[in-house]
Design a protein around this motif. Structure first.
Motif, PDB file in Angstrom:
ATOM      1  N   CYS A 156      -3.419  -5.276  -1.143  1.00 21.53           N
ATOM      2  CA  CYS A 156      -3.156  -5.820   0.191  1.00 21.53           C
ATOM      3  C   CYS A 156      -3.423  -7.330   0.216  1.00 21.53           C
ATOM      4  N   CYS A 163       0.828  -1.211   0.000  1.00 20.64           N
ATOM      5  CA  CYS A 163       0.000   0.000   0.000  1.00 20.64           C
ATOM      6  C   CYS A 163       0.859   1.256   0.000  1.00 20.64           C
ATOM      7  N   ALA A 198      -4.475   0.591  -3.846  1.00 19.72           N
ATOM      8  CA  ALA A 198      -3.654   0.138  -2.719  1.00 19.72           C
ATOM      9  C   ALA A 198      -4.405  -0.893  -1.884  1.00 19.72           C
ATOM     10  N   ILE A 199      -5.696  -0.669  -1.674  1.00 18.69           N
ATOM     11  CA  ILE A 199      -6.520  -1.623  -0.923  1.00 18.69           C
ATOM     12  C   ILE A 199      -6.531  -2.972  -1.624  1.00 18.69           C
TER      13      ILE A 199
END
Length: 132
Positions: free
Chosen positions: A84, A47, A80-81
């Motif tokens: 993960c 992230c 970015a989420i």
């Protein structure tokens, strides 16, 4: 045509002082805040590489943390989420942030790694002289 000097003659209107929790991004209101569940985070740093203005790895615990709600675009934060590997980053209501932070303070989280200067050196067992 308006007179530009009008701005200097008009009384300023009072506005509420900023609270620091404003969901402002490019002049548009974002509906939710981004939150990292640090108890689940494995410190992979994905992230932080995608949304560099929003996430940082906390130096003492080695886990990611959202440091700015307006650091990156919604699309960049969503990317970015999605990177993960343990799904520890979530969109939450702004009103929930204080409660989530308080909950995090109550959790017993162990650091993911020690700084290189304080790592313990591995010691090998001594060889016994009675081995034949």
């Amino acid at each position: 045509m308006s007179d530009p000097a009008l701005a200097f003659r008009t009384a300023a209107t009072e506005v509420d002082p900023p609270s620091g929790l404003e969901p402002v991004l490019g002049g548009a209101l974002r509906q939710q805040a981004v939150w990292v569940d640090e108890a689940v985070c494995i410190g992979c740093r994905y992230c932080t590489h995608v949304a560099t203005n929003t996430f940082v790895v906390e130096p003492n615990w080695g886990r990611s943390r959202a440091i700015r709600q307006d650091g990156d675009s919604t699309e960049r934060i969503q990317e970015a989420i999605e990177t993960c590997p343990v799904d520890c980053i979530h969109w939450v209501a702004y009103e929930r942030l204080p409660a989530l932070e308080a909950e995090l303070e109550q959790q017993d989280i162990q650091p993911l790694g020690l700084p290189s200067s304080s790592r313990l050196k591995r010691t090998l067992p001594r060889r016994s002289s009675s081995l034949g």
